[in-house]
Design a protein around this motif. Structure first.
Motif, mmCIF file in Angstrom:
data_model
loop_
_atom_site.group_PDB
_atom_site.id
_atom_site.type_symbol
_atom_site.label_atom_id
_atom_site.label_comp_id
_atom_site.label_asym_id
_atom_site.label_seq_id
_atom_site.Cartn_x
_atom_site.Cartn_y
_atom_site.Cartn_z
ATOM 1 N N LYS A 1 1.195 15.026 -2.980
ATOM 2 C CA LYS A 1 0.487 15.774 -3.839
ATOM 3 C C LYS A 1 0.044 14.912 -5.092
ATOM 4 N N SER A 2 -1.030 14.994 -5.204
ATOM 5 C CA SER A 2 -1.812 14.112 -6.225
ATOM 6 C C SER A 2 -2.784 14.930 -7.029
ATOM 7 N N GLU A 3 -3.512 14.263 -8.167
ATOM 8 C CA GLU A 3 -4.011 15.106 -8.911
ATOM 9 C C GLU A 3 -5.359 15.871 -8.384
ATOM 10 N N GLY A 4 -5.863 15.119 -7.278
ATOM 11 C CA GLY A 4 -6.804 15.545 -6.517
ATOM 12 C C GLY A 4 -6.633 16.645 -5.534
ATOM 13 N N LYS A 5 -6.658 16.220 -4.282
ATOM 14 C CA LYS A 5 -6.427 17.136 -3.183
ATOM 15 C C LYS A 5 -4.977 16.538 -2.501
ATOM 16 N N ASP A 6 -4.252 17.328 -1.808
ATOM 17 C CA ASP A 6 -3.211 17.013 -1.242
ATOM 18 C C ASP A 6 -3.708 16.123 0.097
ATOM 19 N N ARG A 7 -2.489 15.089 0.563
ATOM 20 C CA ARG A 7 -2.866 14.407 1.796
ATOM 21 C C ARG A 7 -1.582 14.104 2.477
ATOM 22 N N ARG A 8 -1.815 13.788 3.652
ATOM 23 C CA ARG A 8 -0.404 13.446 4.451
ATOM 24 C C ARG A 8 -0.290 11.914 4.316
ATOM 25 N N ILE A 9 1.010 11.310 4.618
ATOM 26 C CA ILE A 9 1.404 10.052 4.339
ATOM 27 C C ILE A 9 0.671 9.328 5.567
ATOM 28 N N SER B 1 4.008 5.650 7.954
ATOM 29 C CA SER B 1 5.269 6.166 8.568
ATOM 30 C C SER B 1 6.022 4.993 9.416
ATOM 31 N N ALA B 2 5.156 4.353 10.230
ATOM 32 C CA ALA B 2 5.466 3.392 11.215
ATOM 33 C C ALA B 2 5.862 2.166 10.495
ATOM 34 N N ARG B 3 5.188 1.814 9.244
ATOM 35 C CA ARG B 3 5.532 0.646 8.518
ATOM 36 C C ARG B 3 7.145 0.788 7.881
ATOM 37 N N VAL B 4 7.256 2.095 7.432
ATOM 38 C CA VAL B 4 8.738 2.168 7.002
ATOM 39 C C VAL B 4 9.889 2.270 7.930
ATOM 40 N N TYR B 5 9.365 2.675 9.089
ATOM 41 C CA TYR B 5 10.447 2.769 10.033
ATOM 42 C C TYR B 5 10.844 1.373 10.833
ATOM 43 N N ARG B 6 9.695 0.336 10.708
ATOM 44 C CA ARG B 6 10.094 -0.846 11.236
ATOM 45 C C ARG B 6 10.859 -1.558 10.034
ATOM 46 N N CYS B 7 10.617 -1.094 8.752
ATOM 47 C CA CYS B 7 11.311 -1.942 7.604
ATOM 48 C C CYS B 7 12.628 -1.492 7.786
ATOM 49 N N PHE B 8 13.159 -0.174 8.040
ATOM 50 C CA PHE B 8 14.526 -0.021 8.025
ATOM 51 C C PHE B 8 15.197 0.044 9.267
ATOM 52 N N ARG C 1 0.897 -1.292 0.124
ATOM 53 C CA ARG C 1 0.068 -0.078 0.027
ATOM 54 C C ARG C 1 0.714 1.278 -0.022
ATOM 55 N N VAL C 2 1.891 1.205 -0.568
ATOM 56 C CA VAL C 2 2.964 2.507 -0.751
ATOM 57 C C VAL C 2 2.916 2.789 -2.385
ATOM 58 N N SER C 3 2.230 3.881 -2.511
ATOM 59 C CA SER C 3 2.055 4.191 -4.085
ATOM 60 C C SER C 3 3.336 4.952 -4.321
ATOM 61 N N PRO C 4 3.541 5.179 -5.866
ATOM 62 C CA PRO C 4 4.478 5.756 -6.348
ATOM 63 C C PRO C 4 4.550 7.232 -5.836
ATOM 64 N N ALA C 5 3.314 7.902 -5.557
ATOM 65 C CA ALA C 5 3.330 9.440 -5.047
ATOM 66 C C ALA C 5 4.051 9.311 -3.656
ATOM 67 N N VAL C 6 3.586 8.429 -3.031
ATOM 68 C CA VAL C 6 4.064 8.505 -1.368
ATOM 69 C C VAL C 6 5.320 8.126 -1.668
ATOM 70 N N ALA C 7 6.159 7.068 -2.445
ATOM 71 C CA ALA C 7 7.503 6.756 -2.451
ATOM 72 C C ALA C 7 8.357 8.086 -2.890
ATOM 73 N N SER C 8 7.560 8.784 -3.801
ATOM 74 C CA SER C 8 8.388 10.029 -4.338
ATOM 75 C C SER C 8 8.348 11.229 -3.182
#
Length: 396
Positions: A366-374, A379-386, A324-331
């Motif tokens: 930032k997406s085509e619709g409205k901006d949103r937070r990660i 955030s916690a999943r990325v922290y556990r992964c690394f 559930r990590v999209s290219p927009a979130v990764a960027s």
């Protein structure tokens, strides 16, 4: 008054006789020849006043300079020869690599394979179909005694190395051809071994070889004969056969294939031979240390050039491997932290464990619709992964 005359000028008065005139001409000619005469033949020559004799130190210095120039020329020549030799070695390595890669192609690997057939199989009716097919395909085969009766194995010739020639290795595939009666006899023996919890030495597990049993002569095939026929004639029930098949697969590394006659046996042998010919190239292409760096649209890979271009895309692809990590979130993450090392440094600089888990939560995607937070979950999943030291940890 006395008059001075030029010594090269000859004045002859009218009163002089012809003898005196001739004598004057002779003296003038002799003096001119003396002035134009070549150096003396005895080797003695008067040094020119403008010529300066060089000292021994100057001559030694000139010899030293000449020697240094000669050594410099020899060094340049040696460097050129070394460069040529290095280029030649590199060309030879590229040539050998290309030849090795070409030898791994299936059509060339087939020429290195030899099908080894046990002589006992040739006594069975229909075995000539196998030999005829191998000959028509121009595949190599040999008739030689096998360790396992009624079996077929494969050998591969390795590329030639040195003067001793190339070596030969055995493939891990072994095919044993059994009749239905022989197979049912084996089932009875294995069933007794299972019931007695003993070990059948004839069926010891071979971790190196992969054995396939080809059962021919469909009658009496337990799948086609009725339950009463097998039980009355052989004393074997269908459930016992199924139990033996599972036992052979799990504990003896053997699989069983039921075929109708030698034509299907031949087709199976050809299929295994073709599969073995494709194995070397497949093993070479499967060697990938970083799967997310594979270059190819099918794998969404990214090529990394020698100058480092492409590493940012690789960093983004690595984060996208999480669920559930999209290219927009990764960027968004890679824009805030340019590399994994910088992200780890940011985690170390954070205070509490909760702050580390929420480090990326407030980043705006930032997406085509409205901006949103990660958000805190990703955030916690990325922290556990690394940061986790547990390879079995479930990130979600």
């Amino acid at each position: 008054m006395t008059t001075l005359h030029n010594p090269k000028t000859w004045d002859i008065s009218d009163s002089d006789n012809d003898g005196d005139a001739a004598q004057g001409d002779l003296k003038c000619t002799s003096r001119a020849k003396l002035a134009l005469a070549p150096p003396r033949s005895d080797g003695y020559e008067r040094p020119s006043p403008k010529t300066k004799r060089r000292s021994q130190e100057e001559m030694d210095a000139d010899k030293e300079k000449a020697r240094e120039r000669k050594e410099a020329r020899e060094r340049r020549r040696a460097a050129k020869e070394l460069e040529k030799e290095e280029k030649r070695k590199q060309q030879q390595k590229r040539k050998e690599a290309a030849e090795h890669l070409n030898s791994l192609k299936p059509e060339n690997c087939l020429k290195c394979l030899t099908v080894c057939i046990d002589p006992a199989l040739l006594q069975q009716e229909g075995s000539d179909i196998l030999l005829g097919t191998l000959s028509s395909c121009e595949w190599r085969y040999s008739i030689e005694q096998q360790q396992l009766p009624n079996s077929i194995t494969w050998t591969r010739d390795l590329p030639q190395q040195g003067e001793d020639g190339g070596a030969t290795v055995e493939e891990d595939q072994v095919v044993q051809v059994l009749g239905a009666t022989e197979f049912l006899d084996m089932v009875i023996t294995v069933k007794k071994t299972i019931d007695s919890e003993g070990e059948d030495s004839a069926l010891s597990r071979n971790a190196v070889k992969v054995v396939t049993l080809l059962v021919t002569e469909s009658q009496p095939d337990y799948r086609r004969c009725g339950h009463e026929t097998i039980q009355s004639k052989y004393g074997v029930e269908n459930l016992d056969v199924d139990e033996v098949l599972v036992y052979l697969q799990l504990y003896k590394n053997m699989s069983v294939v039921f075929l109708d006659g030698w034509q299907e046996v031949t087709d199976h042998i050809c299929m295994v031979t073709k599969s073995l010919s494709k194995r070397p190239l497949k093993l070479l292409t499967d060697k990938a240390e970083l799967p997310f760096c594979v270059d190819g649209s099918w794998a969404s890979g990214v090529r990394v050039e020698k100058d480092g271009s492409g590493l940012k895309q690789v960093w983004s692809k690595q984060i996208q491997q999480l669920n559930r990590v999209s290219p927009a979130v990764a960027s968004c993450v890679t824009a805030a932290h340019k590399s994994p090392q910088l992200l780890l440094q940011a985690y170390q600089a954070s205070g509490s464990e909760e702050d580390k888990k929420r480090l990326l939560a407030d980043l705006v995607v930032k997406s085509e619709g409205k901006d949103r937070r990660i958000g805190p979950e990703i955030s916690a999943r990325v922290y556990r992964c690394f940061t986790t030291q547990n390879p079995e940890l479930v990130l979600d």
